[in-house]
Design a protein around this motif. Structure first.
Motif, mmCIF file in Angstrom:
data_model
loop_
_atom_site.group_PDB
_atom_site.id
_atom_site.type_symbol
_atom_site.label_atom_id
_atom_site.label_comp_id
_atom_site.label_asym_id
_atom_site.label_seq_id
_atom_site.Cartn_x
_atom_site.Cartn_y
_atom_site.Cartn_z
ATOM 1 N N ASP A 299 -12.685 20.820 14.633
ATOM 2 C CA ASP A 299 -13.980 21.417 14.286
ATOM 3 C C ASP A 299 -13.930 22.047 12.895
ATOM 4 O OD1 ASP A 299 -12.297 23.451 14.939
ATOM 5 O OD2 ASP A 299 -13.654 24.475 16.333
ATOM 6 N N GLY A 300 -13.175 21.382 11.987
ATOM 7 C CA GLY A 300 -13.009 21.900 10.641
ATOM 8 C C GLY A 300 -13.879 21.184 9.621
ATOM 9 N N VAL A 301 -13.916 21.739 8.430
ATOM 10 C CA VAL A 301 -14.650 21.143 7.313
ATOM 11 C C VAL A 301 -13.924 19.873 6.877
ATOM 12 C CG1 VAL A 301 -15.435 21.505 4.933
ATOM 13 C CG2 VAL A 301 -15.498 23.397 6.586
ATOM 14 N N PRO A 302 -14.620 18.782 6.619
ATOM 15 C CA PRO A 302 -13.956 17.545 6.184
ATOM 16 C C PRO A 302 -13.077 17.756 4.957
ATOM 17 C CG PRO A 302 -16.234 17.103 6.752
ATOM 18 C CD PRO A 302 -16.069 18.602 6.785
ATOM 19 N N ALA A 303 -11.925 17.106 4.994
ATOM 20 C CA ALA A 303 -10.966 17.193 3.885
ATOM 21 C C ALA A 303 -10.484 15.783 3.563
ATOM 22 C CB ALA A 303 -9.816 18.116 4.274
ATOM 23 N N PHE A 304 -9.191 15.636 3.247
ATOM 24 C CA PHE A 304 -8.647 14.347 2.825
ATOM 25 C C PHE A 304 -7.597 13.846 3.796
ATOM 26 C CE2 PHE A 304 -9.921 16.372 -1.163
ATOM 27 C CZ PHE A 304 -10.711 15.389 -1.708
ATOM 28 N N SER A 305 -7.428 12.560 3.803
ATOM 29 C CA SER A 305 -6.305 11.923 4.472
ATOM 30 C C SER A 305 -5.871 10.744 3.615
ATOM 31 C CB SER A 305 -6.706 11.429 5.865
ATOM 32 O OG SER A 305 -5.698 10.603 6.402
ATOM 33 N N VAL A 306 -4.560 10.494 3.573
ATOM 34 C CA VAL A 306 -4.078 9.310 2.851
ATOM 35 C C VAL A 306 -3.669 8.220 3.839
ATOM 36 C CG1 VAL A 306 -3.341 10.645 0.862
ATOM 37 C CG2 VAL A 306 -1.707 10.197 2.695
ATOM 38 N N SER A 307 -3.983 8.431 5.113
ATOM 39 C CA SER A 307 -3.714 7.385 6.101
ATOM 40 C C SER A 307 -4.719 6.251 5.908
ATOM 41 C CB SER A 307 -3.805 7.951 7.517
ATOM 42 O OG SER A 307 -5.102 8.425 7.775
ATOM 43 N N ASP A 308 -4.469 5.158 6.599
ATOM 44 C CA ASP A 308 -5.319 3.971 6.498
ATOM 45 C C ASP A 308 -5.308 3.370 5.095
ATOM 46 O OD1 ASP A 308 -6.120 4.361 9.201
ATOM 47 O OD2 ASP A 308 -7.557 5.864 8.522
ATOM 48 N N THR A 309 -4.273 3.690 4.321
ATOM 49 C CA THR A 309 -4.096 3.098 2.995
ATOM 50 C C THR A 309 -3.110 1.947 3.124
ATOM 51 O OG1 THR A 309 -4.463 5.255 1.963
ATOM 52 C CG2 THR A 309 -3.484 3.533 0.602
ATOM 53 N N LYS A 310 -3.512 0.793 2.642
ATOM 54 C CA LYS A 310 -2.710 -0.413 2.824
ATOM 55 C C LYS A 310 -2.155 -0.904 1.499
ATOM 56 C CE LYS A 310 -2.848 -5.119 4.718
ATOM 57 N NZ LYS A 310 -3.646 -6.119 5.456
ATOM 58 N N VAL A 311 -0.882 -1.295 1.530
ATOM 59 C CA VAL A 311 -0.238 -1.946 0.388
ATOM 60 C C VAL A 311 -0.190 -3.432 0.719
ATOM 61 C CG1 VAL A 311 1.829 -2.055 -1.046
ATOM 62 C CG2 VAL A 311 1.151 0.122 -0.003
ATOM 63 N N TYR A 312 -0.762 -4.260 -0.125
ATOM 64 C CA TYR A 312 -0.924 -5.679 0.195
ATOM 65 C C TYR A 312 0.296 -6.495 -0.203
ATOM 66 C CZ TYR A 312 -5.762 -4.453 1.067
ATOM 67 O OH TYR A 312 -6.892 -3.875 1.578
ATOM 68 N N ILE A 313 0.596 -7.493 0.637
ATOM 69 C CA ILE A 313 1.763 -8.326 0.383
ATOM 70 C C ILE A 313 1.525 -9.224 -0.834
ATOM 71 C CG2 ILE A 313 2.460 -8.293 2.806
ATOM 72 C CD1 ILE A 313 1.372 -11.148 3.063
ATOM 73 N N THR A 314 2.612 -9.585 -1.498
ATOM 74 C CA THR A 314 2.559 -10.529 -2.616
ATOM 75 C C THR A 314 3.099 -11.891 -2.209
ATOM 76 O OG1 THR A 314 4.774 -9.952 -3.426
ATOM 77 C CG2 THR A 314 2.917 -8.627 -4.235
ATOM 78 N N CYS A 315 3.747 -11.932 -1.033
ATOM 79 C CA CYS A 315 4.359 -13.174 -0.569
ATOM 80 C C CYS A 315 4.388 -13.152 0.960
ATOM 81 C CB CYS A 315 5.773 -13.310 -1.129
ATOM 82 S SG CYS A 315 6.546 -14.907 -0.815
ATOM 83 N N ASP A 316 4.145 -14.295 1.581
ATOM 84 C CA ASP A 316 4.086 -14.345 3.038
ATOM 85 C C ASP A 316 5.425 -14.077 3.701
ATOM 86 O OD1 ASP A 316 1.382 -14.888 3.056
ATOM 87 O OD2 ASP A 316 1.660 -17.059 3.046
ATOM 88 N N SER A 317 6.507 -14.500 3.088
ATOM 89 C CA SER A 317 7.814 -14.434 3.732
ATOM 90 C C SER A 317 8.807 -13.631 2.894
ATOM 91 C CB SER A 317 8.367 -15.849 3.959
ATOM 92 O OG SER A 317 9.688 -15.794 4.423
ATOM 93 N N LEU A 318 9.527 -12.757 3.564
ATOM 94 C CA LEU A 318 10.572 -11.985 2.895
ATOM 95 C C LEU A 318 11.655 -12.909 2.345
ATOM 96 C CD1 LEU A 318 11.643 -9.153 2.237
ATOM 97 C CD2 LEU A 318 12.620 -9.053 4.534
#
Length: 404
Positions: A299-318
């Protein structure tokens, strides 16, 4: 006067594992309701746990306007959307027997290791409505397997772990993953020289607080003055990503009811710093777009979250970006980043990775590197961790300094 209401319903089953046995089951059924009202540039908030009278809750929120908390009212108008990503993973009545089967199998296949910690499933539903005729609803399910593993002869509380977050369950895949970790655990190898390091992409989270609008615009960010500039490798892309199905329990709207175009907001695109984390207050104060990652305590005032941040792959396979040997970091302890971007972290457990497989473990060491180099000149790529089947993890491959 304007208002918005958020209702969250969660049914969760939590299994406690100790000494390679299922010890207990905890079932929780939670209902939370929050109403926010806006008038004359102020916000009033009231929350309730469990069932109750919404008119009474609205009255409490309205009376809380007298606290004089400033907050802009910028409600979405006339939008309706519903997304259902729910799929029953494990029937609640079967939860104990399913987990007992897994733990029993692991202890039989690896009798010289001890398993503990938690296995949780969660059914999640959140709805948002406001006085501007907007309504959203989102449903999903997930399973979280978080096992600590201790070698029988060890004096440590734990020696390694296995964790995954999924929207389905596959006992065979979990067992195969854990076997890959344990079958070579006692094969000791020397730290190879001049090889790349494979590590969870979560390390870039050290930089996320410096992308919060207030920090950046105060001049305290390591990216000060770099908005609109390419500072990383051109293959690096990072976004607040609320695409349904992208992450389990990632709702397409944030705690303020913000929905971004295509459910994404880019912070880094092709290596360029192109966006900052905002909520409605910071977006209004600094004339910035909404990033769609506002969060709020119950029940607090909206603030920030850094969750739901995605780093996108550059290659399908390691395997496609790692040629020959590499160091695979499995367990770190702590770690930090200095104001100049220098990162350092003790590595408690690492493996030698070669030809798509783990071949043995390494002595403890410390890993260091500057974030602008790790994701710049030393950057090799980002891939899904296909060394494992069930573990849902994105990994960075880069060159670091190894301090033995």
């Amino acid at each position: 006067m304007y208002y918005e209401k958020i209702v969250t319903k969660t049914i969760s089953y939590s299994i406690n594992v100790a000494n390679s046995k299922v010890e207990s089951l905890r079932v929780s059924n939670d209902l939370k309701t929050v109403i926010r009202v806006y008038e004359d540039g102020k916000i009033g908030i009231a929350g309730r746990i469990g069932e109750g009278d919404d008119d009474e809750l609205f009255g409490t929120a309205q009376s809380n306007l007298s606290q004089g908390v400033p907050y802009p009212c910028n409600l979405t108008k006339g939008v309706q959307r519903s997304e259902d990503a729910a799929a029953e993973i494990i029937d609640g009545e079967q939860m104990v027997s399913v987990c007992r089967s897994l733990v029993k199998r692991l202890s039989e296949e690896h009798p010289d290791f001890i398993f503990a910690n938690k296995i949780n499933t969660e059914n999640y539903c959140v709805s948002y409505t406001n006085s501007q005729n907007t309504s959203y609803e989102f449903r999903s399910d997930n399973i979280v397997i978080s096992l600590t593993i201790k070698a029988a002869e060890s004096a440590n509380i734990m020696d390694l772990g296995y964790g995954t977050y999924q929207n389905y369950y596959d006992e065979d895949a979990v067992c195969r993953d854990i076997d890959k970790l344990l079958s070579v655990y006692r094969i000791k190898q020397d730290i190879p020289e001049d090889v790349p390091v494979i590590i969870s992409a979560d390390i870039i989270q050290y930089a996320f607080p410096d992308l919060i609008a207030e920090k950046y615009l105060s001049g305290a960010s390591i990216f000060n003055g770099k908005l609109g500039q390419q500072v990383f490798d051109s293959r690096l892309n990072v976004a607040v990503d609320r695409t349904v199905g992208n992450k389990m329990n990632t709702c397409f709207f944030d705690a303020e009811g913000t929905v971004c175009q295509d459910d994404k907001f880019y912070l880094i695109r092709h290596g360029e710093i192109c966006g900052l984390y905002t909520n409605k207050r910071s977006a209004a104060n600094f004339n910035l777009p909404l990033s769609g990652n506002a969060a709020a305590n119950f029940d607090g005032v909206p603030a920030f979250s850094v969750s739901d941040t995605k780093v996108y792959i550059t290659c399908d396979s390691l395997k496609d970006i790692v040629r020959g040997k590499a160091i695979y970091v499995a367990v770190t302890s702590g770690g930090d980043m200095t104001p100049s971007g220098d990162m350092g972290m003790p590595v408690m457990l690492a493996y030698v990775y070669e030809d798509g497989k783990l071949t043995g473990t390494l002595p403890e060491f410390t890993l260091s590197g500057n974030i602008f180099d790790v994701f710049g000149k030393d950057f090799i790529g980002i891939a899904q961790n296909d060394a494992f089947e069930f573990m849902d993890e994105t990994v960075v491959v880069s060159r670091f300094k190894i301090n033995k």
